[in-house]
Scaffold this motif. Structure first.
Motif, PDB file in Angstrom:
ATOM      1  N   LEU A 201      10.680 -49.461 -47.624  1.00  0.00           N
ATOM      2  CA  LEU A 201       9.725 -49.508 -48.732  1.00  0.00           C
ATOM      3  C   LEU A 201       8.317 -49.138 -48.272  1.00  0.00           C
ATOM      4  O   LEU A 201       7.575 -48.449 -48.985  1.00  0.00           O
ATOM      5  CB  LEU A 201       9.732 -50.904 -49.352  1.00  0.00           C
ATOM      6  N   LEU A 202       7.948 -49.568 -47.069  1.00  0.00           N
ATOM      7  CA  LEU A 202       6.613 -49.279 -46.549  1.00  0.00           C
ATOM      8  C   LEU A 202       6.392 -47.794 -46.293  1.00  0.00           C
ATOM      9  O   LEU A 202       5.243 -47.352 -46.149  1.00  0.00           O
ATOM     10  CB  LEU A 202       6.377 -50.065 -45.255  1.00  0.00           C
ATOM     11  N   GLN A 203       7.469 -47.031 -46.235  1.00  0.00           N
ATOM     12  CA  GLN A 203       7.308 -45.596 -45.998  1.00  0.00           C
ATOM     13  C   GLN A 203       6.971 -44.841 -47.284  1.00  0.00           C
ATOM     14  O   GLN A 203       6.524 -43.691 -47.228  1.00  0.00           O
ATOM     15  CB  GLN A 203       8.579 -45.000 -45.372  1.00  0.00           C
ATOM     16  N   LEU A 204       7.187 -45.464 -48.436  1.00  0.00           N
ATOM     17  CA  LEU A 204       6.890 -44.803 -49.711  1.00  0.00           C
ATOM     18  C   LEU A 204       5.409 -44.455 -49.854  1.00  0.00           C
ATOM     19  O   LEU A 204       5.079 -43.324 -50.244  1.00  0.00           O
ATOM     20  CB  LEU A 204       7.358 -45.662 -50.878  1.00  0.00           C
ATOM     21  N   PRO A 205       4.474 -45.395 -49.582  1.00  0.00           N
ATOM     22  CA  PRO A 205       3.052 -45.024 -49.702  1.00  0.00           C
ATOM     23  C   PRO A 205       2.662 -43.868 -48.791  1.00  0.00           C
ATOM     24  O   PRO A 205       1.869 -43.004 -49.190  1.00  0.00           O
ATOM     25  CB  PRO A 205       2.306 -46.313 -49.324  1.00  0.00           C
ATOM     26  N   ILE A 206       3.214 -43.827 -47.576  1.00  0.00           N
ATOM     27  CA  ILE A 206       2.877 -42.738 -46.656  1.00  0.00           C
ATOM     28  C   ILE A 206       3.391 -41.406 -47.190  1.00  0.00           C
ATOM     29  O   ILE A 206       2.679 -40.397 -47.186  1.00  0.00           O
ATOM     30  CB  ILE A 206       3.446 -43.035 -45.256  1.00  0.00           C
ATOM     31  N   ALA A 207       4.645 -41.399 -47.647  1.00  0.00           N
ATOM     32  CA  ALA A 207       5.204 -40.156 -48.188  1.00  0.00           C
ATOM     33  C   ALA A 207       4.427 -39.709 -49.423  1.00  0.00           C
ATOM     34  O   ALA A 207       4.161 -38.507 -49.599  1.00  0.00           O
ATOM     35  CB  ALA A 207       6.677 -40.349 -48.526  1.00  0.00           C
ATOM     36  N   ALA A 208       4.042 -40.648 -50.287  1.00  0.00           N
ATOM     37  CA  ALA A 208       3.297 -40.298 -51.499  1.00  0.00           C
ATOM     38  C   ALA A 208       1.910 -39.764 -51.147  1.00  0.00           C
ATOM     39  O   ALA A 208       1.447 -38.770 -51.741  1.00  0.00           O
ATOM     40  CB  ALA A 208       3.185 -41.518 -52.411  1.00  0.00           C
ATOM     41  N   LEU A 209       1.228 -40.408 -50.193  1.00  0.00           N
ATOM     42  CA  LEU A 209      -0.096 -39.927 -49.780  1.00  0.00           C
ATOM     43  C   LEU A 209       0.001 -38.569 -49.102  1.00  0.00           C
ATOM     44  O   LEU A 209      -0.888 -37.722 -49.270  1.00  0.00           O
ATOM     45  CB  LEU A 209      -0.754 -40.938 -48.838  1.00  0.00           C
ATOM     46  N   LEU A 210       1.056 -38.356 -48.328  1.00  0.00           N
ATOM     47  CA  LEU A 210       1.236 -37.049 -47.687  1.00  0.00           C
ATOM     48  C   LEU A 210       1.450 -35.963 -48.741  1.00  0.00           C
ATOM     49  O   LEU A 210       0.881 -34.860 -48.634  1.00  0.00           O
ATOM     50  CB  LEU A 210       2.432 -37.098 -46.733  1.00  0.00           C
ATOM     51  N   LEU A 211       2.245 -36.267 -49.756  1.00  0.00           N
ATOM     52  CA  LEU A 211       2.449 -35.295 -50.835  1.00  0.00           C
ATOM     53  C   LEU A 211       1.136 -35.022 -51.561  1.00  0.00           C
ATOM     54  O   LEU A 211       0.806 -33.856 -51.851  1.00  0.00           O
ATOM     55  CB  LEU A 211       3.501 -35.820 -51.807  1.00  0.00           C
ATOM     56  N   LEU A 212       0.366 -36.063 -51.844  1.00  0.00           N
ATOM     57  CA  LEU A 212      -0.920 -35.890 -52.515  1.00  0.00           C
ATOM     58  C   LEU A 212      -1.883 -35.093 -51.639  1.00  0.00           C
ATOM     59  O   LEU A 212      -2.626 -34.240 -52.137  1.00  0.00           O
ATOM     60  CB  LEU A 212      -1.521 -37.260 -52.843  1.00  0.00           C
ATOM     61  N   ARG A 213      -1.842 -35.343 -50.334  1.00  0.00           N
ATOM     62  CA  ARG A 213      -2.718 -34.610 -49.424  1.00  0.00           C
ATOM     63  C   ARG A 213      -2.354 -33.126 -49.391  1.00  0.00           C
ATOM     64  O   ARG A 213      -3.217 -32.264 -49.278  1.00  0.00           O
ATOM     65  CB  ARG A 213      -2.596 -35.226 -48.023  1.00  0.00           C
ATOM     66  N   LEU A 214      -1.053 -32.807 -49.503  1.00  0.00           N
ATOM     67  CA  LEU A 214      -0.627 -31.408 -49.529  1.00  0.00           C
ATOM     68  C   LEU A 214      -0.970 -30.745 -50.855  1.00  0.00           C
ATOM     69  O   LEU A 214      -1.331 -29.566 -50.895  1.00  0.00           O
ATOM     70  CB  LEU A 214       0.878 -31.314 -49.274  1.00  0.00           C
ATOM     71  N   LEU A 215      -0.857 -31.504 -51.942  1.00  0.00           N
ATOM     72  CA  LEU A 215      -1.141 -30.940 -53.255  1.00  0.00           C
ATOM     73  C   LEU A 215      -2.640 -30.780 -53.495  1.00  0.00           C
ATOM     74  O   LEU A 215      -3.066 -29.834 -54.173  1.00  0.00           O
ATOM     75  CB  LEU A 215      -0.531 -31.825 -54.346  1.00  0.00           C
ATOM     76  N   ARG A 216      -3.434 -31.708 -52.917  1.00  0.00           N
ATOM     77  CA  ARG A 216      -4.886 -31.671 -53.134  1.00  0.00           C
ATOM     78  C   ARG A 216      -5.607 -31.838 -51.803  1.00  0.00           C
ATOM     79  O   ARG A 216      -6.248 -32.855 -51.553  1.00  0.00           O
ATOM     80  CB  ARG A 216      -5.296 -32.763 -54.116  1.00  0.00           C
TER      81      ARG A 216
END
Length: 337
Positions: free
Chosen positions: A257-272
């Protein structure tokens, strides 16, 4: 359970024009009072003690928790390795475990800070940009220290229970703890080299920040992005070898579960991304190189999006790769002797 230190682009927002590629967004990069124009390893080491003290307090609390659970025989470690029910006899191993868990926690926080600094930031943050950048650097250094303590205590435990002469015991422990392929027992044949890879990548990648003016900002940014690989290796090592998360259950699922925020932030960092040069244009360029770059960037975003979906599915289903039934012969799958 090593892991991983600094995260992608820790000081992207503090880079001055000399470290900014043409066409990138220029940010002036204010400094904290008393901080040198270019942060040095010495200045960050001096600033890292409050964060390090908190890490030691949390490590001590984790050790007490692990020790009590072993003594009360409520830890899955006792199920995996029944001979470790003697809490006093294996206290050094449990201390190594405690340092490993705090290292993973600090690595998690470091990666979160790095992704926040190199991508779109929330409107309101408890700390200013410069303080977040310094915190990111100090947590990176403390993560390396926690990883080293975890590995050294593991080696010390091997020496402590080796009946050979001290020089032979030290040599054997060094090979098993620090030489890839040296540990040849059960799950450790894979898990230990994974942890070693995280450790040996973490140190240079974490310290490259302090020599980026010599290797060049572009080279530093490319290498520093590999730190996310160190974190992935650390989590993999934990899930493979952490006896606390050996079986299915809420604790193992919480790690996923703790890996979800990292994956989401990484996706957001790639998108923006913060840098204009890293944004994905609406259509590929006219040259073959531009089209290849556009395809790779789009592919990276799609892969990370798929990872977010996969992590959500793992957490929701509870199928996280844990073992449901203790093995018939625990000594053949997870032996620390």
């Amino acid at each position: 359970m090593t892991n991983p230190p600094p995260a992608p682009e820790p000081a992207a927002a503090a880079e001055t024009s000399e470290n900014t590629a043409p066409g990138d967004r220029q940010v002036p990069g204010p400094r904290l009072p008393g901080e040198p124009r270019r942060p040095t390893l010495r200045s960050d080491l001096r600033s890292s003690w409050p964060d390090g003290l908190v890490a030691l307090v949390i490590t001590a609390a984790l050790f007490v928790l692990l020790y009590v659970r072993i003594r009360n025989k409520t830890s899955s470690t006792v199920t995996v390795m029944p001979f470790m029910a003697d809490a006093g006899g294996f206290w050094m191993y449990f201390l190594s475990q405690a340092f490993g868990w705090s290292a993973l926690l600090w690595a998690w926080g470091t990666v979160i800070l790095g992704l926040m600094l190199s991508g779109p930031r929330p409107g309101r943050l408890p700390l200013s940009g410069p303080r977040l950048e310094r915190l990111h650097r100090t947590t990176s250094l403390n993560t390396i220290a926690l990883i080293a303590a975890h590995a050294l205590l593991f080696a010390a435990e091997l020496v402590r229970h080796d009946t050979a002469a001290w020089n032979s015991a030290v040599a054997t422990a060094f090979v098993e703890a620090f030489v890839p392929g040296g540990y040849d027992s059960g799950t450790g044949q894979v898990a230990i080299p994974v942890g070693q890879a995280a450790l040996y990548l973490a140190i240079p990648l974490g310290l490259l920040f302090y020599v980026r003016h010599r290797i060049g900002p572009r080279t530093w940014r490319v290498l520093h992005r590999c730190v996310i690989v160190v974190y992935v290796l650390s989590v993999w090592h934990t899930l493979l070898y952490g006896t606390n998360v050996w079986y299915d259950g809420w604790f193992r699922t919480s790690v996923w579960l703790l890996q979800l925020p990292i994956a989401a932030l990484l996706l957001l960092r790639l998108l923006r991304p913060a840098r204009r040069s890293e944004k994905l244009p609406g259509r590929p360029g006219a040259t073959a190189g531009a089209r290849t770059g556009w395809t790779l960037r789009l592919g990276g975003r799609l892969v990370v999006a798929a990872i977010v979906v996969a992590l959500a599915a793992v957490v929701a289903s509870g199928r996280d790769g844990g073992r449901s039934v203790p093995p018939q012969d625990t000594s053949s799958t997870h032996n620390h002797d």
